[in-house]
Design a protein around this motif. Structure first.
Motif, PDB file in Angstrom:
ATOM      1  N   ARG A  12     -27.871 141.075  61.278  1.00  0.00           N
ATOM      2  CA  ARG A  12     -27.153 139.828  60.994  1.00  0.00           C
ATOM      3  C   ARG A  12     -27.172 139.485  59.508  1.00  0.00           C
ATOM      4  O   ARG A  12     -26.190 138.996  58.958  1.00  0.00           O
ATOM      5  CB  ARG A  12     -27.806 138.660  61.730  1.00  0.00           C
ATOM      6  N   LEU A  15     -24.814 141.653  57.671  1.00  0.00           N
ATOM      7  CA  LEU A  15     -23.460 141.198  57.994  1.00  0.00           C
ATOM      8  C   LEU A  15     -23.110 139.964  57.156  1.00  0.00           C
ATOM      9  O   LEU A  15     -22.015 139.872  56.587  1.00  0.00           O
ATOM     10  CB  LEU A  15     -23.369 140.877  59.488  1.00  0.00           C
ATOM     11  N   ARG A  19     -20.169 139.634  54.065  1.00  0.00           N
ATOM     12  CA  ARG A  19     -19.045 138.688  54.112  1.00  0.00           C
ATOM     13  C   ARG A  19     -18.907 137.880  52.822  1.00  0.00           C
ATOM     14  O   ARG A  19     -17.963 137.119  52.666  1.00  0.00           O
ATOM     15  CB  ARG A  19     -19.226 137.744  55.311  1.00  0.00           C
ATOM     16  N   TYR A  35     -28.404 131.587  61.046  1.00  0.00           N
ATOM     17  CA  TYR A  35     -28.771 132.271  62.293  1.00  0.00           C
ATOM     18  C   TYR A  35     -30.018 131.687  62.963  1.00  0.00           C
ATOM     19  O   TYR A  35     -30.500 132.238  63.950  1.00  0.00           O
ATOM     20  CB  TYR A  35     -28.985 133.764  62.032  1.00  0.00           C
ATOM     21  N   LEU A 130     -17.071 145.865  59.840  1.00  0.00           N
ATOM     22  CA  LEU A 130     -17.593 144.789  60.696  1.00  0.00           C
ATOM     23  C   LEU A 130     -17.343 143.416  60.089  1.00  0.00           C
ATOM     24  O   LEU A 130     -16.994 142.468  60.801  1.00  0.00           O
ATOM     25  CB  LEU A 130     -19.097 144.983  60.938  1.00  0.00           C
ATOM     26  N   GLN A 133     -13.972 141.908  60.755  1.00  0.00           N
ATOM     27  CA  GLN A 133     -13.633 141.491  62.117  1.00  0.00           C
ATOM     28  C   GLN A 133     -13.912 140.009  62.302  1.00  0.00           C
ATOM     29  O   GLN A 133     -14.478 139.368  61.422  1.00  0.00           O
ATOM     30  CB  GLN A 133     -14.418 142.331  63.123  1.00  0.00           C
ATOM     31  N   LYS A 134     -13.532 139.508  63.460  1.00  0.00           N
ATOM     32  CA  LYS A 134     -13.635 138.066  63.735  1.00  0.00           C
ATOM     33  C   LYS A 134     -14.975 137.484  63.294  1.00  0.00           C
ATOM     34  O   LYS A 134     -16.023 138.087  63.493  1.00  0.00           O
ATOM     35  CB  LYS A 134     -13.413 137.792  65.224  1.00  0.00           C
ATOM     36  N   LYS A 135     -14.880 136.302  62.709  1.00  0.00           N
ATOM     37  CA  LYS A 135     -16.104 135.642  62.244  1.00  0.00           C
ATOM     38  C   LYS A 135     -16.693 134.813  63.361  1.00  0.00           C
ATOM     39  O   LYS A 135     -16.003 134.350  64.221  1.00  0.00           O
ATOM     40  CB  LYS A 135     -15.782 134.754  61.058  1.00  0.00           C
TER      41      LYS A 135
ATOM     42  N   PHE B 101     -24.303 133.463  69.127  1.00  0.00           N
ATOM     43  CA  PHE B 101     -23.277 133.910  68.181  1.00  0.00           C
ATOM     44  C   PHE B 101     -22.314 134.924  68.796  1.00  0.00           C
ATOM     45  O   PHE B 101     -21.473 135.498  68.113  1.00  0.00           O
ATOM     46  CB  PHE B 101     -23.941 134.531  66.945  1.00  0.00           C
ATOM     47  N   ARG B 103     -19.680 134.972  70.641  1.00  0.00           N
ATOM     48  CA  ARG B 103     -18.219 134.843  70.526  1.00  0.00           C
ATOM     49  C   ARG B 103     -17.701 135.242  69.153  1.00  0.00           C
ATOM     50  O   ARG B 103     -16.543 135.577  68.992  1.00  0.00           O
ATOM     51  CB  ARG B 103     -17.791 133.401  70.814  1.00  0.00           C
ATOM     52  N   GLN B 104     -18.581 135.127  68.160  1.00  0.00           N
ATOM     53  CA  GLN B 104     -18.135 135.457  66.800  1.00  0.00           C
ATOM     54  C   GLN B 104     -18.788 136.734  66.301  1.00  0.00           C
ATOM     55  O   GLN B 104     -18.747 137.027  65.118  1.00  0.00           O
ATOM     56  CB  GLN B 104     -18.525 134.328  65.840  1.00  0.00           C
ATOM     57  N   CYS B 105     -19.403 137.480  67.175  1.00  0.00           N
ATOM     58  CA  CYS B 105     -20.212 138.609  66.707  1.00  0.00           C
ATOM     59  C   CYS B 105     -19.470 139.940  66.793  1.00  0.00           C
ATOM     60  O   CYS B 105     -19.172 140.421  67.886  1.00  0.00           O
ATOM     61  CB  CYS B 105     -21.505 138.698  67.508  1.00  0.00           C
ATOM     62  N   PRO B 106     -19.188 140.551  65.623  1.00  0.00           N
ATOM     63  CA  PRO B 106     -18.496 141.842  65.634  1.00  0.00           C
ATOM     64  C   PRO B 106     -19.418 143.021  65.953  1.00  0.00           C
ATOM     65  O   PRO B 106     -18.945 144.148  66.074  1.00  0.00           O
ATOM     66  CB  PRO B 106     -17.958 141.950  64.204  1.00  0.00           C
TER      67      PRO B 106
END
Lengths: 135, 135
Positions: A12, A15, A19, A35, A130, A133-135, B101, B103-106
């Motif tokens: 995480r 990641l 970003r 997190y 990665l 992709q969607k946040k 997380f 739903r937002q986890c790639p």
């Protein structure tokens, strides 16, 4: 047979850093708050990532962390192994000497092949892909 | 991220029983001595295998254990999951609710796919095939 919380938080964190604009310094508190990771625990995880050359640390009042190399050059496997050590799904895969039955064991190649498949999947994905992709 | 000793001993025990004539009763001491497993620890492992319908137990003076179904119908995955529970290489694969997380986890699909590859390998191999390989 499960990834440790440390390993998961490591993924995480990388990641999160992926970003950000490249080389932008992020604070431990940012990632910890994002997190819900205890800060002292996260600091130890980030130090492991620094040691393995994935993350760079900056000292001083405005100190913090950034990626040490482009996100494209960091795979999920890189991060997991930085935190947990070289993957070994069974003891005999870590050190052949630790299994006295290895020469007669028909299951060793099952573990070996299953681990290889697992590793290949984690190698396939880099943090540049990665992070897009969607946040 | 490693198979427990319990899981490994479970696999060895089923391999041992698969190498015996079908329904032949084996003693805990035989398997324990063969692999150097403490007897009380092995007894607990065998009870888990009994509970999941892989092994059958026989009471009495000449009591012991045999396979509960043909070795061909028992995969490595069956044994590992009997001992360790349903496989979940990361917490979010065990229970989606445990990851806020998700739903937002790639990365979730990376874990999912890697685990699937691992599982497929363990499913591929049954104990009839394994028991016929080198002893």
């Amino acid at each position: 047979m499960q990834l440790t919380r440390e390993g998961d938080y490591g993924v995480r964190s990388v990641l999160y850093l992926s970003r950000q604009p490249y080389k932008k310094i992020s604070f431990v508190s940012e990632i910890a708050d994002m997190y819900g990771i205890p800060r002292s625990f996260l600091a130890k995880i980030l130090q492991k990532l620094v040691k393995s050359g994935i993350v760079k640390s900056y000292r001083g009042v405005k100190g913090g962390f950034s990626l040490a190399r482009p996100a494209k050059e960091i795979s999920v496997l890189d991060v997991v192994e930085s935190i947990e050590g070289k993957m070994a799904m069974n003891l005999c895969l870590a050190d052949r000497k630790k299994c006295e039955f290895l020469r007669q064991c028909p299951v060793h190649h099952v573990w070996h092949n299953a681990q290889q498949k697992f590793i290949e999947e984690l190698k396939k994905h880099n943090f540049d892909d990665l992070s897009r992709q969607k946040k």
